[in-house]
Design an enzyme around this catalytic site. Sequence first.
Site, short mmCIF file in Angstrom:
data_model
loop_
_atom_site.label_atom_id
_atom_site.label_comp_id
_atom_site.label_asym_id
_atom_site.label_seq_id
_atom_site.Cartn_x
_atom_site.Cartn_y
_atom_site.Cartn_z
N SER A 135 -5.58 -6.43 6.58
CA SER A 135 -5.96 -4.93 5.51
C SER A 135 -6.97 -3.92 6.50
O SER A 135 -6.38 -3.88 7.83
CB SER A 135 -6.79 -5.35 4.35
OG SER A 135 -7.18 -4.22 3.64
N TYR A 149 -3.49 5.62 2.36
CA TYR A 149 -3.88 4.36 3.15
C TYR A 149 -4.72 3.65 2.40
O TYR A 149 -4.24 2.48 2.22
CB TYR A 149 -4.53 4.89 4.59
CG TYR A 149 -4.47 3.53 5.28
CD1 TYR A 149 -3.48 2.85 5.97
CD2 TYR A 149 -5.57 2.92 5.71
CE1 TYR A 149 -3.37 1.89 6.66
CE2 TYR A 149 -5.94 1.71 6.61
CZ TYR A 149 -4.63 1.13 6.73
OH TYR A 149 -4.99 0.22 7.82
N LYS A 153 -3.74 -0.48 1.00
CA LYS A 153 -4.56 -1.45 1.11
C LYS A 153 -5.46 -2.34 0.13
O LYS A 153 -5.69 -3.46 0.00
CB LYS A 153 -5.52 -1.17 2.56
CG LYS A 153 -4.78 -0.85 3.91
CD LYS A 153 -4.04 -1.95 4.24
CE LYS A 153 -3.35 -1.82 5.62
NZ LYS A 153 -2.55 -2.88 6.19
#
Length: 278
Positions: A135, A149, A153
Amino acid sequence: MSDKVWFITGVSSGFGRTLAEEVARNGDKVIGTVRQLGQLAEFNDISPGNTFAYLMDVTNPDGIKATIDAAFNHFGRLDVLVNNAGFGFLGAVEEATIKDFREVMETNFFGALQVTQAMLPYMRKQGSGRIIQMSSAAGFRSTAGFGVYNASKFALEGMSEALALEVAPLGIHVTIVEPGPFRTNFAGSSIKAAKQEMPEYDASARVFKNNILGYAGQQEGDPQKAAQVILQVVNAENPPLRLPLGSTAFTAVRNKLKQVEQDLSAWEEVAANTSYSQ
């Protein structure tokens, strides 16, 4: 000397490549996935007899299953899965298109999910296994200009937390690795950006974008040291659920925890009192 069999996605460069090299140096076997034919021989040559490249795209479910089946048939077991393949994306939430969001989620979340699901039957049959979900500190704390993003994650971490609870009784451990800035190509070829830039976000998203691109190649983190820590975690009897990497990541996680605690304390008296009156 250890003799585990690792399966690492995205080993052509960055964290994946460095980790694969360190694993092979440790005496383990490494199956590494790449997306281009020309990268196969290069990876095989890193440590002949220890590094084995397979052509695989994490967005292709049929290809994933075929690759993992072939790897298991060749080695007879699969001990460690590292979901490393992925890429970054810069831009404010409003600037990014739905297509942008879907493309990032397809690789960073659904790709890791599909590989994990294809690997689990083998680990369950073995009654053992380690899953490392690569991650980011950005998977725990969001930043202006990194929302696409962050979303991918955060999704990976939410799924992985549940997965860890589900597979622990089966002898399988899950660790979510959360690196801060490391000197890989993440801020270079492994990052994309929204095509439109709105002036309204110059003081927020744009500042972050300029900072990220500005320190490419100068990040504080040493990928080899990070790989050595991941090796320790894989070999630990009681591995952590979360593993921030680097001082910046630890600071980011602690700052998020402080912010959450402040909000809880400020609003608990009002917001916790929502039960039916007796």
